[in-house]
Design a protein around this motif. Structure first.
Motif, PDB file in Angstrom:
ATOM      1  N   ASP A  28      -9.524   8.783  15.088  1.00  0.00           N
ATOM      2  CA  ASP A  28      -9.858  10.201  14.944  1.00  0.00           C
ATOM      3  C   ASP A  28     -10.019  10.538  13.456  1.00  0.00           C
ATOM      4  O   ASP A  28      -9.083  10.993  12.793  1.00  0.00           O
ATOM      5  CB  ASP A  28      -8.718  11.021  15.584  1.00  0.00           C
ATOM      6  N   THR A  29     -11.201  10.261  12.941  1.00  0.00           N
ATOM      7  CA  THR A  29     -11.465  10.549  11.533  1.00  0.00           C
ATOM      8  C   THR A  29     -12.959  10.861  11.381  1.00  0.00           C
ATOM      9  O   THR A  29     -13.695  10.879  12.369  1.00  0.00           O
ATOM     10  CB  THR A  29     -11.039   9.368  10.636  1.00  0.00           C
ATOM     11  N   CYS A 112      -1.317  -3.462  -6.649  1.00  0.00           N
ATOM     12  CA  CYS A 112      -2.597  -3.044  -7.245  1.00  0.00           C
ATOM     13  C   CYS A 112      -2.600  -3.191  -8.762  1.00  0.00           C
ATOM     14  O   CYS A 112      -3.643  -3.009  -9.404  1.00  0.00           O
ATOM     15  CB  CYS A 112      -2.916  -1.619  -6.847  1.00  0.00           C
ATOM     16  N   ARG A 150      -4.688   6.249  11.103  1.00  0.00           N
ATOM     17  CA  ARG A 150      -5.849   6.733  10.345  1.00  0.00           C
ATOM     18  C   ARG A 150      -5.489   7.132   8.911  1.00  0.00           C
ATOM     19  O   ARG A 150      -6.353   7.195   8.050  1.00  0.00           O
ATOM     20  CB  ARG A 150      -6.477   7.936  11.055  1.00  0.00           C
ATOM     21  N   THR A 151      -4.192   7.400   8.670  1.00  0.00           N
ATOM     22  CA  THR A 151      -3.829   7.857   7.322  1.00  0.00           C
ATOM     23  C   THR A 151      -3.889   6.720   6.293  1.00  0.00           C
ATOM     24  O   THR A 151      -3.970   6.978   5.105  1.00  0.00           O
ATOM     25  CB  THR A 151      -2.422   8.499   7.290  1.00  0.00           C
ATOM     26  N   VAL A 154      -8.175   3.870   6.689  1.00  0.00           N
ATOM     27  CA  VAL A 154      -9.477   4.228   6.103  1.00  0.00           C
ATOM     28  C   VAL A 154      -9.568   3.894   4.614  1.00  0.00           C
ATOM     29  O   VAL A 154     -10.649   3.973   4.030  1.00  0.00           O
ATOM     30  CB  VAL A 154      -9.772   5.739   6.310  1.00  0.00           C
ATOM     31  N   MET A 213       2.790   4.014   3.786  1.00  0.00           N
ATOM     32  CA  MET A 213       2.559   4.695   2.509  1.00  0.00           C
ATOM     33  C   MET A 213       2.898   6.174   2.602  1.00  0.00           C
ATOM     34  O   MET A 213       2.538   6.842   3.566  1.00  0.00           O
ATOM     35  CB  MET A 213       1.072   4.542   2.147  1.00  0.00           C
ATOM     36  N   GLY A 215       1.514   8.946   1.061  1.00  0.00           N
ATOM     37  CA  GLY A 215       0.292   9.198   0.288  1.00  0.00           C
ATOM     38  C   GLY A 215       0.475  10.215  -0.820  1.00  0.00           C
ATOM     39  O   GLY A 215       0.001  10.028  -1.947  1.00  0.00           O
ATOM     40  N   ARG A 216       1.200  11.295  -0.501  1.00  0.00           N
ATOM     41  CA  ARG A 216       1.417  12.328  -1.522  1.00  0.00           C
ATOM     42  C   ARG A 216       2.196  11.799  -2.718  1.00  0.00           C
ATOM     43  O   ARG A 216       1.863  12.057  -3.876  1.00  0.00           O
ATOM     44  CB  ARG A 216       2.229  13.492  -0.928  1.00  0.00           C
ATOM     45  N   PHE A 219       0.046   9.595  -4.783  1.00  0.00           N
ATOM     46  CA  PHE A 219      -0.921  10.399  -5.542  1.00  0.00           C
ATOM     47  C   PHE A 219      -0.232  11.005  -6.770  1.00  0.00           C
ATOM     48  O   PHE A 219      -0.734  10.919  -7.909  1.00  0.00           O
ATOM     49  CB  PHE A 219      -1.487  11.504  -4.639  1.00  0.00           C
ATOM     50  N   HIS A 250      -7.702   0.970 -11.559  1.00  0.00           N
ATOM     51  CA  HIS A 250      -7.586   0.597 -10.150  1.00  0.00           C
ATOM     52  C   HIS A 250      -8.329   1.626  -9.291  1.00  0.00           C
ATOM     53  O   HIS A 250      -8.220   2.835  -9.510  1.00  0.00           O
ATOM     54  CB  HIS A 250      -6.105   0.539  -9.777  1.00  0.00           C
ATOM     55  N   ALA A 252      -8.403   3.404  -6.273  1.00  0.00           N
ATOM     56  CA  ALA A 252      -7.736   3.859  -5.050  1.00  0.00           C
ATOM     57  C   ALA A 252      -8.443   5.096  -4.507  1.00  0.00           C
ATOM     58  O   ALA A 252      -8.633   5.218  -3.304  1.00  0.00           O
ATOM     59  CB  ALA A 252      -6.274   4.180  -5.325  1.00  0.00           C
ATOM     60  N   ASN A 280     -10.307   0.481  -1.344  1.00  0.00           N
ATOM     61  CA  ASN A 280      -9.238  -0.010  -2.217  1.00  0.00           C
ATOM     62  C   ASN A 280      -8.966  -1.475  -1.866  1.00  0.00           C
ATOM     63  O   ASN A 280      -8.470  -1.770  -0.782  1.00  0.00           O
ATOM     64  CB  ASN A 280      -8.005   0.865  -1.968  1.00  0.00           C
ATOM     65  N   GLY A 313       0.296   0.799  -8.581  1.00  0.00           N
ATOM     66  CA  GLY A 313       0.467   0.634  -7.141  1.00  0.00           C
ATOM     67  C   GLY A 313       1.882   0.248  -6.761  1.00  0.00           C
ATOM     68  O   GLY A 313       2.850   0.573  -7.459  1.00  0.00           O
TER      69      GLY A 313
HETATM   70  N1  ACO Z   1      -9.050  11.385   8.981  1.00  0.00           N
HETATM   71  C1  ACO Z   1      -8.869  12.669   9.351  1.00  0.00           C
HETATM   72  N2  ACO Z   1      -7.723  13.332   9.128  1.00  0.00           N
HETATM   73  C2  ACO Z   1      -6.741  12.670   8.508  1.00  0.00           C
HETATM   74  C3  ACO Z   1      -6.869  11.332   8.105  1.00  0.00           C
HETATM   75  C4  ACO Z   1      -8.071  10.693   8.367  1.00  0.00           C
HETATM   76  N3  ACO Z   1      -8.311   9.414   8.023  1.00  0.00           N
HETATM   77  N4  ACO Z   1      -5.731  10.943   7.511  1.00  0.00           N
HETATM   78  C5  ACO Z   1      -4.912  11.998   7.529  1.00  0.00           C
HETATM   79  N5  ACO Z   1      -5.505  13.048   8.143  1.00  0.00           N
HETATM   80  C6  ACO Z   1      -4.980  14.391   8.382  1.00  0.00           C
HETATM   81  C7  ACO Z   1      -3.472  14.416   8.380  1.00  0.00           C
HETATM   82  O1  ACO Z   1      -2.979  14.059   9.656  1.00  0.00           O
HETATM   83  C8  ACO Z   1      -3.222  15.853   8.035  1.00  0.00           C
HETATM   84  O2  ACO Z   1      -3.386  16.624   9.191  1.00  0.00           O
HETATM   85  P1  ACO Z   1      -2.403  17.870   9.494  1.00  0.00           P
HETATM   86  O3  ACO Z   1      -2.570  18.792   8.318  1.00  0.00           O
HETATM   87  O4  ACO Z   1      -2.921  18.391  10.779  1.00  0.00           O
HETATM   88  O5  ACO Z   1      -1.030  17.261   9.548  1.00  0.00           O
HETATM   89  C9  ACO Z   1      -4.331  16.211   7.079  1.00  0.00           C
HETATM   90  O6  ACO Z   1      -5.352  15.216   7.291  1.00  0.00           O
HETATM   91  C10 ACO Z   1      -3.921  16.193   5.620  1.00  0.00           C
HETATM   92  O7  ACO Z   1      -3.178  15.002   5.387  1.00  0.00           O
HETATM   93  P2  ACO Z   1      -2.565  14.676   4.001  1.00  0.00           P
HETATM   94  O8  ACO Z   1      -1.846  13.354   4.070  1.00  0.00           O
HETATM   95  O9  ACO Z   1      -1.801  15.869   3.494  1.00  0.00           O
HETATM   96  O10 ACO Z   1      -3.885  14.516   3.147  1.00  0.00           O
HETATM   97  P3  ACO Z   1      -4.057  14.448   1.601  1.00  0.00           P
HETATM   98  O11 ACO Z   1      -4.935  15.548   1.164  1.00  0.00           O
HETATM   99  O12 ACO Z   1      -2.751  14.237   0.900  1.00  0.00           O
HETATM  100  O13 ACO Z   1      -4.867  13.112   1.439  1.00  0.00           O
HETATM  101  C11 ACO Z   1      -4.604  10.791   0.869  1.00  0.00           C
HETATM  102  C12 ACO Z   1      -4.316  11.868   1.902  1.00  0.00           C
HETATM  103  C13 ACO Z   1      -6.107  10.649   0.705  1.00  0.00           C
HETATM  104  C14 ACO Z   1      -4.015   9.483   1.360  1.00  0.00           C
HETATM  105  C15 ACO Z   1      -3.947  11.220  -0.461  1.00  0.00           C
HETATM  106  O14 ACO Z   1      -2.599  11.519  -0.283  1.00  0.00           O
HETATM  107  C16 ACO Z   1      -4.097  10.192  -1.498  1.00  0.00           C
HETATM  108  O15 ACO Z   1      -5.169   9.941  -2.008  1.00  0.00           O
HETATM  109  N6  ACO Z   1      -2.992   9.530  -1.897  1.00  0.00           N
HETATM  110  C17 ACO Z   1      -3.036   8.465  -2.823  1.00  0.00           C
HETATM  111  C18 ACO Z   1      -2.687   7.271  -2.054  1.00  0.00           C
HETATM  112  C19 ACO Z   1      -3.628   6.126  -2.238  1.00  0.00           C
HETATM  113  O16 ACO Z   1      -4.687   6.182  -2.785  1.00  0.00           O
HETATM  114  N7  ACO Z   1      -3.149   5.025  -1.714  1.00  0.00           N
HETATM  115  C20 ACO Z   1      -3.847   3.815  -1.789  1.00  0.00           C
HETATM  116  C21 ACO Z   1      -2.865   2.707  -1.846  1.00  0.00           C
HETATM  117  S1  ACO Z   1      -1.803   2.871  -3.157  1.00  0.00           S
HETATM  118  C22 ACO Z   1      -2.626   2.504  -4.501  1.00  0.00           C
HETATM  119  O17 ACO Z   1      -3.611   1.835  -4.460  1.00  0.00           O
HETATM  120  C23 ACO Z   1      -2.076   3.039  -5.730  1.00  0.00           C
END
Ligand code: ACO
Length: 325
Positions: A28-29, A112, A150-151, A154, A213, A215-216, A219, A250, A252, A280, A313
């Protein structure tokens, strides 16, 4: 003390491309959600190649570019957190696959930040007397992802990139470096945990082994700690932001790069980006980016440019190198 020089750069990714729309068919994305939050459009996913296969392809390309025989290599370091196995190491498998029978080989696990940590280490090996080696960042992350989540599913892709380094007396490769870790925050990004399992232990820790992870938290870590690290490394080099030709960070998330450029007061155009195509790829993002920049002619290997390479990372780990390339 001999300096190190990057003689060649190469990358290799699996052929299979998986778009955001392809993912939307199995979870669901949507393309809109993924692209607007991350800057990712596609990723390459391995069908039948493991991490050592992609890394060995990079190694082979590096040998072809330089015309060097495999048995002239002294060492091979593979930065990876998705090895084929923990033993033998992926680097040992690469050594065998490319026939580098004189080289010692080991993996380095710094998530990373792996390529940056490994390049720093390799530069010291060359300063210590070794003449020639490879540093390769390689990941098949698709085998460690929970494809129902899905979090995280992707965000990642598979790929490898690397450099061939050798002793050279013209100029230092690394002008300044600052590598950092904070294990107390390690729980915010975990993968491939091994459970305790012996007839002598009552403790059976059932941990999830696929990537987990916060994610917040990641970030926030990236946009708070990493720009400070880059600033400190530039200060050590006695360079201003404007002295740098390109920042290779990196890959991400493009929003992380936007914030970093703003915090540093740097031209966003200098922050090269390719997560749109690859997602990533963890330890492989920076060498893939570097390889593409060399292919396109943006970066030349003639000693005339200054780059900042920055990884961040899991671990947590983060660090920057200011290099003359
Ligand atoms: N598709 C659709 N909806 C999604 C998806 C998806 N793939 N993933 C999450 N959602 C939904 C969530 O369920 C949530 O829904 P809700 O509000 O109904 O609960 C909503 O989207 C918002 O979710 P958040 O987690 O708050 O989204 P956010 O704006 O924080 O973005 C993200 C998430 C992109 C992961 C962000 O936190 C981020 O970029 N973090 C950095 C982490 C990263 O890049 N990690 C990579 C590995 S670590 C590294 O390389 C350093």
């Amino acid at each position: 003390m001999p300096f190190a020089k990057i003689k060649a750069v190469a990358h290799s990714v699996p052929e299979q491309v998986v778009t955001n729309d392809d993912l939307a068919k199995i979870m669901d994305t949507s393309d809109e959600w993924i692209y607007s939050r991350t800057g990712i459009k596609r990723r390459h996913i391995s069908i039948d190649e493991n991490t050592s296969d992609l890394a060995a392809q990079v190694g082979q390309k590096l040998l072809e570019q330089t015309g060097y025989e495999a048995d002239t290599l002294d060492f091979i370091i593979v930065a990876t957190i998705t090895p084929d196995s923990t033993m033998p190491s992926t680097a040992a498998l690469v050594q065998s696959k490319i026939g580098a029978n004189r080289a010692f080989a080991y993996d380095l696990a710094a998530a990373c930040s792996g390529f940056v940590f490994a390049l720093s280490t390799a530069e010291k090996l060359i300063a210590g007397g070794y003449k020639r080696g490879m540093v390769i960042g390689a990941e098949v992350f698709s085998k460690s992802i929970d494809w129902t989540d899905r979090t995280t599913a992707v965000l990642f892709g598979d790929g490898a990139g690397g450099v061939l380094l050798e002793a050279d007396d013209s100029q230092p490769l690394v002008i300044a470096e600052k590598l950092e870790s904070d294990g107390s925050r390690g729980g915010s990004l975990t993968v491939n945990q091994l459970e305790l399992n012996s007839p002598f232990s009552d403790i059976i820790e059932k941990e999830k082994t696929s990537l987990q992870m916060d994610g917040r938290a990641i970030f926030d870590f990236a946009v708070r700690d990493v720009p400070k690290n880059i600033k400190a490394t530039l200060e050590l080099a006695d360079y201003e932001v404007d002295d740098i030709d390109y920042f290779m960070l990196h890959q991400a998330n493009s929003r992380i790069l936007d914030k970093m450029a703003k915090k540093l007061g740097a031209d966003r155009e200098k922050f090269l980006q390719n997560m749109e195509e690859y997602g990533n790829t963890s330890a492989a993002t920076i060498p893939i980016l570097l390889s593409e920049a060399v292919e396109s002619g943006k970066v030349r290997l003639d000693g005339s440019q200054k780059l900042v390479l920055t990884g961040f990372g899991g671990g947590l780990t983060w660090g920057s190198l200011v290099i003359h390339i």
